[in-house]
Enzyme design. Structure first.
Site, PDB file in Angstrom:
ATOM      1  N   GLU A 122      -8.212 -98.786   9.410  1.00 49.68           N
ATOM      2  CA  GLU A 122      -7.808 -97.912  10.417  1.00 49.68           C
ATOM      3  C   GLU A 122      -6.494 -98.262  10.912  1.00 49.68           C
ATOM      4  O   GLU A 122      -5.691 -97.483  11.415  1.00 49.68           O
ATOM      5  CB  GLU A 122      -8.687 -98.328  11.860  1.00 49.68           C
ATOM      6  CG  GLU A 122     -10.121 -97.775  11.643  1.00 49.68           C
ATOM      7  CD  GLU A 122     -10.345 -96.519  11.472  1.00 49.68           C
ATOM      8  OE1 GLU A 122      -9.362 -95.776  11.797  1.00 49.68           O
ATOM      9  OE2 GLU A 122     -11.493 -95.585  10.880  1.00 49.68           O
ATOM     10  N   TYR A 141      -7.539 -94.578  20.152  1.00 51.99           N
ATOM     11  CA  TYR A 141      -8.171 -94.168  18.692  1.00 51.99           C
ATOM     12  C   TYR A 141      -8.948 -95.290  18.166  1.00 51.99           C
ATOM     13  O   TYR A 141      -9.885 -95.335  17.676  1.00 51.99           O
ATOM     14  CB  TYR A 141      -7.166 -93.197  17.820  1.00 51.99           C
ATOM     15  CG  TYR A 141      -7.814 -92.936  16.685  1.00 51.99           C
ATOM     16  CD1 TYR A 141      -8.851 -92.245  16.514  1.00 51.99           C
ATOM     17  CD2 TYR A 141      -7.514 -94.197  15.571  1.00 51.99           C
ATOM     18  CE1 TYR A 141      -9.419 -92.415  15.226  1.00 51.99           C
ATOM     19  CE2 TYR A 141      -7.903 -93.969  14.587  1.00 51.99           C
ATOM     20  CZ  TYR A 141      -8.963 -92.998  14.306  1.00 51.99           C
ATOM     21  OH  TYR A 141      -9.733 -93.146  12.987  1.00 51.99           O
ATOM     22  N   ASP A 157      -8.915 -88.479  17.087  1.00 47.36           N
ATOM     23  CA  ASP A 157      -7.772 -88.521  16.316  1.00 47.36           C
ATOM     24  C   ASP A 157      -7.011 -87.057  16.155  1.00 47.36           C
ATOM     25  O   ASP A 157      -7.407 -86.166  16.653  1.00 47.36           O
ATOM     26  CB  ASP A 157      -8.082 -89.242  15.112  1.00 47.36           C
ATOM     27  CG  ASP A 157      -8.674 -88.364  13.915  1.00 47.36           C
ATOM     28  OD1 ASP A 157      -9.286 -87.459  14.219  1.00 47.36           O
ATOM     29  OD2 ASP A 157      -8.451 -88.368  12.937  1.00 47.36           O
ATOM     30  N   CYS A 170     -15.397 -73.515   5.039  1.00 49.97           N
ATOM     31  CA  CYS A 170     -15.687 -74.179   6.197  1.00 49.97           C
ATOM     32  C   CYS A 170     -17.307 -74.032   6.623  1.00 49.97           C
ATOM     33  O   CYS A 170     -17.409 -72.802   6.625  1.00 49.97           O
ATOM     34  CB  CYS A 170     -14.534 -73.918   7.531  1.00 49.97           C
ATOM     35  SG  CYS A 170     -15.132 -74.796   8.964  1.00 49.97           S
ATOM     36  N   CYS A 217     -17.025 -70.596  14.698  1.00 52.40           N
ATOM     37  CA  CYS A 217     -15.485 -70.913  15.063  1.00 52.40           C
ATOM     38  C   CYS A 217     -14.742 -69.938  16.021  1.00 52.40           C
ATOM     39  O   CYS A 217     -14.407 -68.798  15.648  1.00 52.40           O
ATOM     40  CB  CYS A 217     -14.465 -71.385  13.738  1.00 52.40           C
ATOM     41  SG  CYS A 217     -12.908 -71.879  14.397  1.00 52.40           S
TER      42      CYS A 217
END
Length: 296
Positions: free
Chosen positions: A42, A125, A143, A208, A214
């Site tokens: 990370e 984060y 993020d 997607c 969306c």
DNA sequence: GATTCGTGGTC
DNA sequence: TGACCAAGAAT
């Protein structure tokens, strides 16, 4: 703020299902990866693409497989091993975090978001990500990928705001599944969707799993409104000069005289200013007779 | 909240 | 070719 009427349960099922099929196999996603391995991944991934992180992570974990192993090394060795991942202060802070783990947490990565947040180099984060991915705590992980996916799917915007806002955090919390196991699966999956499909430029909407859900897609993918987003200046900046200086000190496995660093930029005053800032940051150690090296 | 901080890939 | 951008954090 009006919340989208998009059925969140469908969004969750589609995104997590897509992840099971299309998610990348990364070493820190293996079930036997240690919390330390996840922590290192990370920190390395902060503003650095995972494609460049992976080889550096493998070498790092082989050399320093535990916080204690890293804490026992010289900070300069961490900076050198960081190589060209960028933002080398992260290497220093990772070393400091390892030291704090040894001193305060019995050599372990702490398991609560509060303790994680108190470590150097760990912000909101990273604390949430490690808590979630290493310890299964359903924190709200936000993020740049998550922000972009939520801006598009829920708010019909091409891009989120320049910086994370309170409204975005609330939206991300609202969008996350309530049940713990599902929330953890969602966190990694929505990040991956943003990294592989719902990318900043040239999104692959045809691939997607939630294109039909969306809001941005339904609105015809309207272009970004508002002021153009500031780029990151580079040419001639102190950052560039600092990068040149540090690369030379990494490559030289011994101390270097300042006369060999003067040509790091056309402006000698800038070189000296940057060298001084590197010393202030703890990335460079000044020695006698105008010599410098990575910190021992 | 606005700035600063590396590096390399992409189009 | 140069602007944009990448699992952000610190000040």
């Amino acid at each position: 703020m009006p919340l989208s009427s998009l059925p969140l349960h469908a969004l969750h099922a589609r995104v997590t299902g897509w992840y099971r099929e299309a998610g990348r196999e990364l070493p820190w996603r293996e079930p036997d990866c240690s919390p330390w391995g996840i922590f290192v991944s990370e920190v390395m991934a902060q503003q650095t693409p995972l494609s460049r992180v992976e080889p550096a992570w493998r070498e790092w974990m082989q050399r320093w497989p535990t916080p204690a192993a890293l804490a026992a090394a010289a900070p300069g060795e961490a900076v050198r091993a960081w190589g060209r991942l960028g933002y080398p202060r992260r290497a220093l802070r990772l070393h400091e975090a390892a030291t704090a783990m040894v001193q305060r947490h019995a050599g372990q990565v702490p398991a609560t978001p509060e303790e994680l947040l108190a470590l150097p180099g760990v912000g909101g984060y990273t604390a949430a990500a490690v808590a979630c991915f290493a310890f299964g705590i359903p924190e709200v992980v936000v993020d740049t990928n998550v922000r972009r996916v939520l801006a598009r799917t829920l708010e019909a915007k091409e891009y989120p705001a320049p910086a994370l806002t309170r409204a975005e955090r609330d939206l991300a919390a609202h969008a996350m599944p309530a049940e713990r196991h599902t929330a953890n699966a969602w966190n990694v999956a929505v990040m991956e969707l943003g990294a592989l499909v719902c990318v900043a430029r040239g999104p692959r909407c045809e691939a997607c799993p939630v294109a039909d859900l969306c809001a941005w897609n339904a609105a015809g993918r309207p272009a970004h409104e508002g002021p153009p987003r500031r780029g990151q200046a580079w040419r001639g900046t102190d950052r560039q000069v600092r990068g040149v200086l540090l690369q030379r000190l990494r490559d030289a496995h011994a101390d270097v005289h300042v006369d060999l660093l003067h040509d790091a930029a056309a402006d000698r005053a800038q070189v000296m200013r940057c060298l001084d800032s590197l010393v202030t940051d703890g990335l460079v150690e000044p020695l006698a007779d105008d010599r410098f090296r990575l910190p021992a």
